[in-house]
Design a protein around this motif. Structure first.
Motif, PDB file in Angstrom:
ATOM      1  N   HIS A 142      -7.176 -15.478   8.008  1.00  0.00           N
ATOM      2  CA  HIS A 142      -7.119 -14.892   9.354  1.00  0.00           C
ATOM      3  C   HIS A 142      -7.068 -13.365   9.281  1.00  0.00           C
ATOM      4  N   ALA A 143      -6.295 -12.830   8.349  1.00  0.00           N
ATOM      5  CA  ALA A 143      -6.190 -11.379   8.201  1.00  0.00           C
ATOM      6  C   ALA A 143      -7.531 -10.770   7.809  1.00  0.00           C
ATOM      7  N   VAL A 144      -8.230 -11.415   6.884  1.00  0.00           N
ATOM      8  CA  VAL A 144      -9.530 -10.898   6.446  1.00  0.00           C
ATOM      9  C   VAL A 144     -10.533 -10.928   7.592  1.00  0.00           C
ATOM     10  N   ARG A 145     -10.547 -12.000   8.358  1.00  0.00           N
ATOM     11  CA  ARG A 145     -11.484 -12.075   9.476  1.00  0.00           C
ATOM     12  C   ARG A 145     -11.155 -11.043  10.550  1.00  0.00           C
ATOM     13  N   ALA A 146      -9.878 -10.750  10.738  1.00  0.00           N
ATOM     14  CA  ALA A 146      -9.488  -9.729  11.708  1.00  0.00           C
ATOM     15  C   ALA A 146      -9.943  -8.342  11.273  1.00  0.00           C
ATOM     16  N   ALA A 147     -10.057  -8.125   9.961  1.00  0.00           N
ATOM     17  CA  ALA A 147     -10.492  -6.826   9.434  1.00  0.00           C
ATOM     18  C   ALA A 147     -11.985  -6.604   9.599  1.00  0.00           C
ATOM     19  N   ARG A 148     -12.757  -7.666   9.778  1.00  0.00           N
ATOM     20  CA  ARG A 148     -14.204  -7.596   9.953  1.00  0.00           C
ATOM     21  C   ARG A 148     -14.889  -6.804   8.834  1.00  0.00           C
ATOM     22  N   PRO A 149     -14.631  -7.138   7.576  1.00  0.00           N
ATOM     23  CA  PRO A 149     -15.285  -6.393   6.498  1.00  0.00           C
ATOM     24  C   PRO A 149     -16.790  -6.624   6.494  1.00  0.00           C
ATOM     25  N   ALA A 150     -17.515  -5.546   6.280  1.00  0.00           N
ATOM     26  CA  ALA A 150     -18.971  -5.619   6.174  1.00  0.00           C
ATOM     27  C   ALA A 150     -19.362  -5.543   4.707  1.00  0.00           C
ATOM     28  N   LEU A 165      -1.602 -11.411  -2.477  1.00  0.00           N
ATOM     29  CA  LEU A 165      -2.462 -12.093  -3.446  1.00  0.00           C
ATOM     30  C   LEU A 165      -3.439 -13.030  -2.741  1.00  0.00           C
ATOM     31  N   ALA A 166      -2.971 -13.689  -1.693  1.00  0.00           N
ATOM     32  CA  ALA A 166      -3.853 -14.576  -0.937  1.00  0.00           C
ATOM     33  C   ALA A 166      -4.958 -13.788  -0.237  1.00  0.00           C
ATOM     34  N   VAL A 167      -4.634 -12.594   0.258  1.00  0.00           N
ATOM     35  CA  VAL A 167      -5.658 -11.747   0.876  1.00  0.00           C
ATOM     36  C   VAL A 167      -6.719 -11.366  -0.156  1.00  0.00           C
ATOM     37  N   ILE A 168      -6.276 -10.991  -1.360  1.00  0.00           N
ATOM     38  CA  ILE A 168      -7.224 -10.675  -2.432  1.00  0.00           C
ATOM     39  C   ILE A 168      -8.125 -11.880  -2.702  1.00  0.00           C
ATOM     40  N   ALA A 169      -7.517 -13.056  -2.822  1.00  0.00           N
ATOM     41  CA  ALA A 169      -8.287 -14.271  -3.110  1.00  0.00           C
ATOM     42  C   ALA A 169      -9.279 -14.575  -1.994  1.00  0.00           C
ATOM     43  N   ALA A 170      -8.842 -14.410  -0.739  1.00  0.00           N
ATOM     44  CA  ALA A 170      -9.726 -14.688   0.393  1.00  0.00           C
ATOM     45  C   ALA A 170     -10.882 -13.697   0.451  1.00  0.00           C
ATOM     46  N   LEU A 171     -10.604 -12.427   0.179  1.00  0.00           N
ATOM     47  CA  LEU A 171     -11.663 -11.413   0.151  1.00  0.00           C
ATOM     48  C   LEU A 171     -12.715 -11.747  -0.903  1.00  0.00           C
ATOM     49  N   LYS A 172     -12.256 -12.049  -2.115  1.00  0.00           N
ATOM     50  CA  LYS A 172     -13.192 -12.303  -3.206  1.00  0.00           C
ATOM     51  C   LYS A 172     -13.936 -13.629  -3.010  1.00  0.00           C
ATOM     52  N   ALA A 173     -13.257 -14.620  -2.445  1.00  0.00           N
ATOM     53  CA  ALA A 173     -13.911 -15.917  -2.230  1.00  0.00           C
ATOM     54  C   ALA A 173     -15.070 -15.803  -1.254  1.00  0.00           C
ATOM     55  N   ASP A 174     -14.943 -14.892  -0.289  1.00  0.00           N
ATOM     56  CA  ASP A 174     -16.006 -14.711   0.691  1.00  0.00           C
ATOM     57  C   ASP A 174     -16.954 -13.578   0.320  1.00  0.00           C
ATOM     58  N   GLY A 175     -16.856 -13.087  -0.919  1.00  0.00           N
ATOM     59  CA  GLY A 175     -17.821 -12.129  -1.422  1.00  0.00           C
ATOM     60  C   GLY A 175     -17.606 -10.687  -1.023  1.00  0.00           C
ATOM     61  N   HIS A 176     -16.404 -10.330  -0.569  1.00  0.00           N
ATOM     62  CA  HIS A 176     -16.136  -8.964  -0.161  1.00  0.00           C
ATOM     63  C   HIS A 176     -15.607  -8.135  -1.335  1.00  0.00           C
ATOM     64  N   GLY A 177     -15.821  -6.851  -1.258  1.00  0.00           N
ATOM     65  CA  GLY A 177     -15.304  -5.979  -2.294  1.00  0.00           C
ATOM     66  C   GLY A 177     -16.091  -4.700  -2.345  1.00  0.00           C
ATOM     67  N   PRO A 231     -23.098   4.785  10.262  1.00  0.00           N
ATOM     68  CA  PRO A 231     -22.011   3.795  10.303  1.00  0.00           C
ATOM     69  C   PRO A 231     -20.647   4.473  10.204  1.00  0.00           C
ATOM     70  N   ALA A 232     -19.678   3.870  10.829  1.00  0.00           N
ATOM     71  CA  ALA A 232     -18.313   4.389  10.750  1.00  0.00           C
ATOM     72  C   ALA A 232     -17.735   4.099   9.368  1.00  0.00           C
ATOM     73  N   GLY A 233     -16.427   4.272   9.228  1.00  0.00           N
ATOM     74  CA  GLY A 233     -15.782   4.131   7.923  1.00  0.00           C
ATOM     75  C   GLY A 233     -15.996   2.781   7.280  1.00  0.00           C
ATOM     76  N   ASN A 234     -16.023   2.766   5.957  1.00  0.00           N
ATOM     77  CA  ASN A 234     -16.230   1.502   5.239  1.00  0.00           C
ATOM     78  C   ASN A 234     -15.041   1.156   4.366  1.00  0.00           C
ATOM     79  N   VAL A 235     -13.832   1.339   4.934  1.00  0.00           N
ATOM     80  CA  VAL A 235     -12.599   0.943   4.254  1.00  0.00           C
ATOM     81  C   VAL A 235     -11.793   0.047   5.188  1.00  0.00           C
ATOM     82  N   VAL A 236     -11.328  -1.099   4.645  1.00  0.00           N
ATOM     83  CA  VAL A 236     -10.372  -1.948   5.348  1.00  0.00           C
ATOM     84  C   VAL A 236      -9.115  -2.007   4.480  1.00  0.00           C
ATOM     85  N   ALA A 237      -7.974  -1.820   5.108  1.00  0.00           N
ATOM     86  CA  ALA A 237      -6.707  -1.800   4.374  1.00  0.00           C
ATOM     87  C   ALA A 237      -5.781  -2.867   4.931  1.00  0.00           C
ATOM     88  N   PHE A 238      -5.041  -3.519   4.033  1.00  0.00           N
ATOM     89  CA  PHE A 238      -4.126  -4.591   4.423  1.00  0.00           C
ATOM     90  C   PHE A 238      -2.711  -4.221   4.000  1.00  0.00           C
TER      91      PHE A 238
END
Length: 343
Positions: A142-150, A165-177, A231-238
């Protein structure tokens, strides 16, 4: 039945009344239930109430086995089926929390009731302990989806406890980074790296806000100078700690036009300086729990192996070991997630 419950002195194990399934509910036997940071906070808070402290059977991160169907339930699952669920049932006066309310027992008990319509079947091959991680992983989804990473956005995760750690796992599982992770604990930094963090830092020796250029982050101009086609900024922080002062620190440290998602549960009052965020046009989002579809996605990530569940489970106890497990979890270098096995 036996259960672990809150008292004015902490957590005790003893006999509690058997739960009775209500309309549309099922009786279950919890198989594995994770101890959450919110459980620790709740026990500490209730200790200050003395004899007025309510008795709460904790455990809202669970995997359970169906025992029998209650009145009005459709019988979607046969006895013996393993299930997970968002930790709520539908009471006469509205939703009732499981594991966080004195009304019904949570997963630290030999039996519990759950709402049949909210249950998800645990896929074969997914161990009970790993299925119990569905709930905390759903918070991260939910946190990752709220961040709307591109694609190509850099992600900064401050705090590598279970949710970080779960946020890291969710980001990497969905191919973000790429993903930058920061924590004072060497053990948690090692787990962050194991879960796929691209850069892992000790904030005591390295600032997590000085690596943007290395990650391909381009500082955008102030809002009046930002062209429509740029494009605007390309950083999402948790923010995954909940400590006072940390939100302001992140606001000051991230580039202009960054998106900050506050996941850490801050109990104490906090202060920010709005002009710091205004001049950078930083967006600040607070998140709570998850949606049901995100809960289902978290279960799929675990069942498919896209999230390495083994990294999270660092201990397991029976009901008689719950009190010691709570004490152990106050030391961040020893454990990430301790699982309670009520049987």
């Amino acid at each position: 039945m036996l259960a672990a419950f809150t008292t004015a002195g902490g957590v005790e194990v003893g006999e509690v009344p058997e739960p009775v399934p209500g309309q549309g509910q099922v009786l279950v036997a919890p198989l594995s239930a994770g101890i959450c940071g919110s459980d620790l906070h709740l026990v500490d808070a209730l200790a200050g109430l003395g004899d007025q402290a309510p008795r709460i059977v904790l455990g809202h991160e669970f995997c359970a086995e169906i025992l029998e169907t209650g009145p009005g339930a459709a019988g979607r699952f046969a006895p013996g089926t393993r299930v997970v669920s968002v930790p709520h049932v539908l009471g006469a006066a509205g939703p009732v929390d499981l594991g966080l309310s004195p009304e019904l027992p949570g997963g630290f008990a030999q039996r519990a009731v759950m709402q049949e319509s909210l249950l998800l079947r645990v896929p074969d091959g997914l161990p009970d302990d790993h299925a119990a991680l569905t709930e905390p992983l759903a918070v991260a989804v939910h946190a990752v989806r709220a961040a709307r990473p591109a694609p190509g956005d850099a992600a900064l995760v401050i705090g590598c406890g279970p949710i970080g750690l779960a946020v890291i796992a969710a980001l990497k599982a969905d191919g973000h980074g790429p993903v930058v992770a920061a924590d004072f604990s060497p053990a948690r930094r090692a787990l962050a790296e194991r879960l796929g963090a691209d850069v892992v830092l000790d904030p005591a020796t390295s600032s997590p806000y000085e690596k943007w250029a290395d990650l391909g982050v381009v500082e955008r101009p102030p809002s009046p100078l930002l062209a429509d086609d740029v494009p605007a900024g390309n950083v999402v922080a948790f923010e995954c700690v909940g400590a006072p002062g940390l939100i302001q620190q992140i606001i000051e440290g991230v580039p202009r036009h960054s998106r900050i998602v506050v996941v850490g549960v801050g109990i104490a009052p906090d202060t920010i300086t709005p002009v710091s965020a205004i001049l950078k046009e930083v967006s600040l989002t607070f998140v709570f729990a998850y949606r049901q579809a995100e809960f289902a996605h978290a279960l799929d990530l675990l069942a498919s192996g896209r999230v390495e569940a083994e990294s999270f489970v660092t201990g397991a106890v029976g009901l008689d070991g719950v009190a010691k497990a709570f004490a152990d979890l106050h030391s961040p270098d020893e454990h990430v997630k301790i699982i309670v096995r009520p049987r």
